[in-house]
Structures are given as structure tokens and as C-alpha cells.
Design a protein around this motif. Sequence first.
Motif, PDB file in Angstrom:
ATOM      1  N   GLU A 281      -4.701   6.935  -1.178  1.00 21.60           N
ATOM      2  CA  GLU A 281      -4.756   6.038  -0.029  1.00 21.60           C
ATOM      3  C   GLU A 281      -6.189   5.602   0.278  1.00 21.60           C
ATOM      4  OE1 GLU A 281      -2.950   5.829   4.528  1.00 21.60           O
ATOM      5  OE2 GLU A 281      -2.831   7.672   3.362  1.00 21.60           O
TER       6      GLU A 281
ATOM      7  N   LYS B 115       0.830  -1.208   0.000  1.00 20.25           N
ATOM      8  CA  LYS B 115       0.000   0.000   0.000  1.00 20.25           C
ATOM      9  C   LYS B 115       0.865   1.260   0.000  1.00 20.25           C
ATOM     10  CE  LYS B 115      -3.416   2.477   2.815  1.00 20.25           C
ATOM     11  NZ  LYS B 115      -4.271   2.428   4.030  1.00 20.25           N
ATOM     12  N   LYS B 116       1.894   1.270   0.842  1.00 21.30           N
ATOM     13  CA  LYS B 116       2.766   2.446   0.924  1.00 21.30           C
ATOM     14  C   LYS B 116       3.413   2.742  -0.419  1.00 21.30           C
ATOM     15  CE  LYS B 116       6.819   4.229   3.375  1.00 21.30           C
ATOM     16  NZ  LYS B 116       7.849   3.951   4.425  1.00 21.30           N
ATOM     17  N   ASN B 117       3.867   1.706  -1.119  1.00 22.93           N
ATOM     18  CA  ASN B 117       4.504   1.923  -2.409  1.00 22.93           C
ATOM     19  C   ASN B 117       3.508   2.393  -3.455  1.00 22.93           C
ATOM     20  OD1 ASN B 117       7.533   1.094  -2.655  1.00 22.93           O
ATOM     21  ND2 ASN B 117       6.653  -0.326  -1.172  1.00 22.93           N
TER      22      ASN B 117
ATOM     23  N   ASN C 249       2.973   6.015  -2.914  1.00 24.18           N
ATOM     24  CA  ASN C 249       4.127   6.750  -3.428  1.00 24.18           C
ATOM     25  C   ASN C 249       4.100   6.877  -4.949  1.00 24.18           C
ATOM     26  OD1 ASN C 249       5.202   7.166  -0.892  1.00 24.18           O
ATOM     27  ND2 ASN C 249       6.574   5.407  -0.989  1.00 24.18           N
TER      28      ASN C 249
END
Length: 395
Positions: free
Chosen positions: A359, A349-351, A354
Motif C-alpha cells: 500500500e 488500489k484496493k485490488n 489484495n
Amino acid sequence: MRFLVLYMLVLLHSISLNAQENAGDLKYAKSLQVNTTYVFSRSPVGYGKVQEFKINKRRSPVIFKIERNTIWLKLGIPYDGILSFEIKPKQLSDDYDWMLYRYNQDLASAIARNNILPVRSNISRNDLQIKSRTGLAEGYINSYANAGPGKSFSKPLDVKAGDSLAIIIDNIYDGGAGFSFVSKLKPSYPLVARVTGKVFNSEKQDSLPAARIVCEDDLTGVALSETYANQNGEYSLAVPLGRAINVTAQHPGFIFKTEDISLSRNLDTLDFYLEPPADGKKLLLFNIHFSPDKDLIMMNATPDLVRLANFLKEHGGFDARIIGHTNNNPFAENSYLQQLSFKRALAIKKNLVNMGISEKRLSCIGVGGKNPIIVSKNPLENLKNLRVEVLLEGK
């Protein structure tokens, strides 16, 4: 025999760094990975604690006349190949010179004694017509470029797995605006075999002309070749022999699909059946790999992550539930495996965030080893259970 190697670099995302003053010394060189873009928010200032290149009239013309505003980078080589890189200044007036050495523990003392030459260097005047870029690039045959007008690039470097390289970059002007550094390591093994087949729409059972098919190295994630299906949906793709590869088919409006293969003969057949996206459909991503017992995404996961991000951008009408899976390790507690799989889903999810995915469209769960898709005594087959699934949810 002439081998054609078509190489396409796929990057996960840019990494932002500061050109810290102490990195002006080889001792404090910044360690970088190949096939990644690094963005330095400002130009180096000064030469660190030691001026490793002072004025020396006897010094070779392929070495800095004097060290001004420098940063050292260290680059580890994970596999045999051909290395190129590019330095892209933020402002055209900056003039970045550089030198590249093969690193070892004696390099600093050899530089101090002035008895070692770089294996590549370029201290040519910046060329405003190409936005002051410099580095190593295909098509150049010079190993060096001396001071003054000249070529802005030098030729690529053959490297071996386990090599370590040290690169010093110097902005000859004060008050620079920073730069980006991107390296490309092209594998050196030849593409002597072919995979042929056809790409279909799984629902209508008709062919998909212009589908894109890509071959990537399984170990590194580096793209080796690509082609497009003809008007009948047929394709022919150059691949290496005896090496684990991933072959992916994708087409606008469909869920991409990847097959992991290793060819032991010169010709093989592989057909693809692509599904259109719909609520409840799943993307099975077997090639998003993590370091053992960690949520650290490995380099060879980059292509699938980029494809997933592009797919979600193309299909904005769907949210995505990221489901992390581990294998059913009998020596680990279920709670540990569930937590690990959840952390890995969060890393995905974080990538994606980015890479520009909102989100709000992403949610995560981890199920550990509860839902294996393969039950086998063969450890290699069980690796399929170490996967990421993405469940599409219509808005």
C-alpha cells in the motif's frame, strides 16, 4: 473446419466465503460469478433446514444416496460457452460429491418429487493421487460418475447466455477443512481470423523477440489466444471475426500496451512499440471498466489489473500514482465526477493491495473529466476518456 480455441483464465483474486449452514438448502444458494475463485474457509456442516435428498432406493445411481454436509451454489452464465469447474479440498481425506442442475423456479419441487436428473454429477470416491479434486474438465466424456471407484471429473457443459445453474456440493465426511471452487467459462465462438505484426522497442527502434501477445474478449475479459514473437519480433495471432477484442503486447522490462480492435476481414496488421519504464512514464489503461456511476470494477477489467500488478511486482523501484478519469458529462457536476473518479482510483488500489502490492507504493487522485484525451461528437470515441492512468514515480 476445425477451430482451435486457446483459452487462458485470468483471475482478479480469490474471494473468501464461509460455508454457512443455511446454504445447505437450494432456497439459500450462494450466487457466484464465473471465472472467479471462491475459497470456503470450512466444510459445509449438515444439510440445512431441509434434507432435500433422503435415502431412496428407487433413486438414480447418479444422484446422492443421502445428503450429509451440503452447500448449494448458483452460477449465472453471462455469455455462450463451455463451462468447466474444479473443487479443490483443503485436506485430502475430504470426499466432495456434487450434482449440477439447470436452475428454474420449479427445481426444488422437482427434486422433492424425484422426477428430475442432474445434467452432470460426480459421486465417485475421492482420488488421493489427484489430491481429491473433482469437477468438470476437458478430456472427459462421461456426464456422470457413480458411487465407488471411478473418474473424478465429468465432461464440460455447453451453456447459453442467461442460463442459471444450481450446484450442490456434499462432503460425505464430518469435520472437513473447506475447499475452493473455481469455474471456467470458455467462449464458444471460433477464431477464424489472424492479426499479424511486429513488436518494437520504442526507444531503440529494434525488435523485441519473445514478446508475448494475447487476445482477450472485450466484453468479458476472457483470454482467447496467445502467441510469442519470433526472433525478428514478428507474431501471428488467431482472433475472432466481427467481435470487439483487446490485443496486448508485453515483454519483461517494458510497459505493456493494449489495442482495442474488431476485425471485419480475415487478416489485419498491428504493430506495437513498447516503452521501457522510467520516472514520469504513464500506463494508459482503457480496459479497466466500472459499472455506470459506480466504483464497482467490472469483470472484463481483470486482465489489465493482473498485468498491472505483475508489472509493479517486476519493477519494485517505482511507486504508482493511480489517476482516475471520467468523461466530461455536461449533466453532472464537476465535484461529483471528481469524487467518482477518486473512488474508482481507490478501488484499483484496493485490488492491487489484495494482489500483493504494498500500500505504501500506491497513491490515488481523481480528476473527473478535466483532462480528456479525445474531444469528439462520437460517443464511442469519447469512451476513451473513461480511463485509468498509472504514473510511475521513481523512488
